[in-house]
Scaffold this active site. Structure first.
Site, mmCIF file in Angstrom:
data_model
loop_
_atom_site.group_PDB
_atom_site.id
_atom_site.type_symbol
_atom_site.label_atom_id
_atom_site.label_comp_id
_atom_site.label_asym_id
_atom_site.label_seq_id
_atom_site.Cartn_x
_atom_site.Cartn_y
_atom_site.Cartn_z
ATOM 1 N N ARG A 1 2.753 -6.123 9.015
ATOM 2 C CA ARG A 1 1.852 -5.147 9.791
ATOM 3 C C ARG A 1 2.420 -4.378 10.855
ATOM 4 O O ARG A 1 2.715 -3.360 11.249
ATOM 5 C CB ARG A 1 0.501 -5.232 9.812
ATOM 6 C CG ARG A 1 -0.085 -5.139 8.330
ATOM 7 C CD ARG A 1 -1.568 -5.643 8.423
ATOM 8 N NE ARG A 1 -2.263 -5.382 7.141
ATOM 9 C CZ ARG A 1 -3.494 -5.970 6.903
ATOM 10 N NH1 ARG A 1 -4.118 -7.086 7.580
ATOM 11 N NH2 ARG A 1 -4.242 -5.629 5.528
ATOM 12 N N TYR B 1 -12.463 -2.435 -4.055
ATOM 13 C CA TYR B 1 -12.933 -2.872 -2.803
ATOM 14 C C TYR B 1 -14.360 -2.765 -2.743
ATOM 15 O O TYR B 1 -15.135 -2.440 -1.611
ATOM 16 C CB TYR B 1 -12.236 -1.418 -1.705
ATOM 17 C CG TYR B 1 -10.895 -1.987 -1.259
ATOM 18 C CD1 TYR B 1 -10.632 -3.187 -0.506
ATOM 19 C CD2 TYR B 1 -9.841 -1.120 -1.480
ATOM 20 C CE1 TYR B 1 -9.282 -3.274 0.163
ATOM 21 C CE2 TYR B 1 -8.512 -1.462 -0.938
ATOM 22 C CZ TYR B 1 -8.274 -2.462 -0.288
ATOM 23 O OH TYR B 1 -7.206 -2.836 0.375
ATOM 24 N N HIS C 1 -2.157 -5.596 1.595
ATOM 25 C CA HIS C 1 -3.277 -6.047 1.291
ATOM 26 C C HIS C 1 -3.100 -7.586 0.915
ATOM 27 O O HIS C 1 -2.060 -7.683 0.389
ATOM 28 C CB HIS C 1 -4.359 -5.403 0.316
ATOM 29 C CG HIS C 1 -5.287 -6.235 -0.397
ATOM 30 N ND1 HIS C 1 -6.551 -6.409 0.386
ATOM 31 C CD2 HIS C 1 -5.292 -7.077 -1.416
ATOM 32 C CE1 HIS C 1 -6.965 -7.351 -0.169
ATOM 33 N NE2 HIS C 1 -6.573 -7.820 -1.349
ATOM 34 N N ASN D 1 -1.919 0.650 6.639
ATOM 35 C CA ASN D 1 -1.579 -0.877 7.474
ATOM 36 C C ASN D 1 -0.791 -1.739 6.210
ATOM 37 O O ASN D 1 -0.575 -3.063 6.117
ATOM 38 C CB ASN D 1 -2.800 -1.527 7.865
ATOM 39 C CG ASN D 1 -3.619 -2.165 6.687
ATOM 40 O OD1 ASN D 1 -3.567 -1.630 5.717
ATOM 41 N ND2 ASN D 1 -4.598 -2.587 7.354
ATOM 42 N N LYS E 1 0.918 -1.295 0.074
ATOM 43 C CA LYS E 1 0.057 -0.218 0.160
ATOM 44 C C LYS E 1 0.992 1.206 -0.086
ATOM 45 O O LYS E 1 1.996 1.108 0.127
ATOM 46 C CB LYS E 1 -0.839 0.001 1.076
ATOM 47 C CG LYS E 1 -2.093 -1.321 1.232
ATOM 48 C CD LYS E 1 -2.826 -1.073 2.291
ATOM 49 C CE LYS E 1 -4.072 -2.135 2.275
ATOM 50 N NZ LYS E 1 -4.953 -2.178 3.286
ATOM 51 N N GLU F 1 -9.264 -11.082 -7.493
ATOM 52 C CA GLU F 1 -8.513 -9.820 -7.179
ATOM 53 C C GLU F 1 -6.959 -9.972 -8.124
ATOM 54 O O GLU F 1 -6.621 -9.180 -8.748
ATOM 55 C CB GLU F 1 -8.016 -9.882 -5.943
ATOM 56 C CG GLU F 1 -8.980 -9.632 -5.003
ATOM 57 C CD GLU F 1 -8.922 -9.448 -3.427
ATOM 58 O OE1 GLU F 1 -7.584 -9.804 -3.128
ATOM 59 O OE2 GLU F 1 -9.667 -9.169 -2.865
ATOM 60 N N ARG G 1 -1.701 -14.040 4.514
ATOM 61 C CA ARG G 1 -2.315 -13.705 5.442
ATOM 62 C C ARG G 1 -1.790 -13.519 6.783
ATOM 63 O O ARG G 1 -1.673 -12.732 7.587
ATOM 64 C CB ARG G 1 -3.805 -14.123 5.602
ATOM 65 C CG ARG G 1 -4.723 -13.964 4.385
ATOM 66 C CD ARG G 1 -5.282 -12.625 4.199
ATOM 67 N NE ARG G 1 -6.235 -12.056 5.417
ATOM 68 C CZ ARG G 1 -6.746 -11.161 5.366
ATOM 69 N NH1 ARG G 1 -6.761 -10.162 4.190
ATOM 70 N NH2 ARG G 1 -7.388 -10.472 6.510
HETATM 71 P P1 RTP Z 1 -7.125 -6.011 3.372
HETATM 72 O O1 RTP Z 1 -8.262 -6.318 2.571
HETATM 73 O O2 RTP Z 1 -6.519 -4.340 2.911
HETATM 74 O O3 RTP Z 1 -6.138 -6.991 3.106
HETATM 75 O O4 RTP Z 1 -7.152 -5.930 4.810
HETATM 76 P P2 RTP Z 1 -7.987 -6.891 5.935
HETATM 77 O O5 RTP Z 1 -8.750 -7.809 4.750
HETATM 78 O O6 RTP Z 1 -7.204 -7.163 6.785
HETATM 79 O O7 RTP Z 1 -9.025 -5.928 6.396
HETATM 80 P P3 RTP Z 1 -10.579 -5.596 5.551
HETATM 81 O O8 RTP Z 1 -11.763 -5.702 6.521
HETATM 82 O O9 RTP Z 1 -10.774 -6.266 4.254
HETATM 83 O O10 RTP Z 1 -10.683 -3.980 5.402
HETATM 84 C C1 RTP Z 1 -9.859 -3.471 4.405
HETATM 85 C C2 RTP Z 1 -9.092 -2.314 4.761
HETATM 86 O O11 RTP Z 1 -9.946 -1.288 5.305
HETATM 87 C C3 RTP Z 1 -9.324 -0.611 6.250
HETATM 88 N N1 RTP Z 1 -10.366 -0.730 7.457
HETATM 89 N N2 RTP Z 1 -10.450 0.302 8.238
HETATM 90 N N3 RTP Z 1 -11.242 1.995 10.400
HETATM 91 C C4 RTP Z 1 -11.811 0.965 10.316
HETATM 92 O O12 RTP Z 1 -12.350 0.042 11.196
HETATM 93 C C5 RTP Z 1 -11.288 -0.220 9.232
HETATM 94 N N4 RTP Z 1 -11.481 -1.398 8.888
HETATM 95 C C6 RTP Z 1 -10.911 -1.798 7.846
HETATM 96 C C7 RTP Z 1 -8.031 -1.297 6.592
HETATM 97 O O13 RTP Z 1 -7.087 -0.519 6.027
HETATM 98 C C8 RTP Z 1 -8.455 -2.506 5.882
HETATM 99 O O14 RTP Z 1 -6.867 -3.032 5.648
HETATM 100 MG MG MG Z 2 -9.691 -7.744 3.101
#
Ligand code: RTP
Ligand code: MG
Length: 142
Positions: free
Chosen positions: A104, A51, A117, A114, A11, A128, A87
């Site tokens: 991270r 997204y 992704h 963070n 990112k 994706e 992951r």
């Molecule tokens: P990613 O998709 O980026 O790999 O991250 P992830 O699966 O760990 O998290 P996800 O739930 O898919 O959320 C995508 C991205 O959105 C941002 N986020 N912000 N403020 C918040 O509560 C919040 N929750 C998620 C994060 O940057 C996350 O990586």
């Molecule tokens: Mg995700």
């Protein structure tokens, strides 16, 4: 475990911190092969489409703004159990909760910035990888 492909993105915050190589090194040390790779500056449309599953979430606009704030590096990773392995290397979404030694924990600044992704399931990995790469841009490494 099956040989899998997954989509990874370094990112804008991690690109700005100049740690692309360190993150690539973690993939390689874990036995994941980089089979496609490109640097790009996402457009608003590209980030929103990528997204789309989070469209209704309160953080969606901030997420799209962040992902378009600077260049990213997008890669397809291949290996045994690549989706889960990536992951695990990444750690929890919120770096404060990420296990020591994860990408991270070491490079992310906040839940928004963070660092990386990674696809979270076989279905999202397939979607994706295809979102960013044509078949002829992926070099299987066997
Ligand atoms: P990613 O998709 O980026 O790999 O991250 P992830 O699966 O760990 O998290 P996800 O739930 O898919 O959320 C995508 C991205 O959105 C941002 N986020 N912000 N403020 C918040 O509560 C919040 N929750 C998620 C994060 O940057 C996350 O990586
Ligand atoms: Mg995700």
């Amino acid at each position: 475990m099956a040989n899998e492909r997954t989509l990874s993105i370094i990112k804008p915050d991690a690109v700005a911190k100049n740690v692309i190589g360190e993150i690539y090194s973690r993939f390689e040390k874990a036995g994941l092969k980089i089979v496609a790779s490109k640097m790009m500056h996402l457009t608003q449309e590209q980030a929103e489409g990528f997204y789309a599953e989070h469209k209704e979430r309160p953080f969606f606009n901030d997420l799209v703004a962040f992902m378009t704030s600077g260049p990213v590096v997008v890669q397809a990773l291949e290996g045994e159990g690549a989706i889960l392995k990536n992951r695990e290397l990444m750690g929890a979404t919120n770096p404060k909760e990420a296990e020591a030694g994860t990408i991270r924990a070491d490079f992310a600044s906040s839940i928004d910035a963070n660092a990386v992704h990674g696809s979270d399931s076989a279905a999202s990995a397939e979607r994706e990888v295809a979102y960013f790469f044509n078949d002829n841009e992926i070099c299987p490494r066997g």
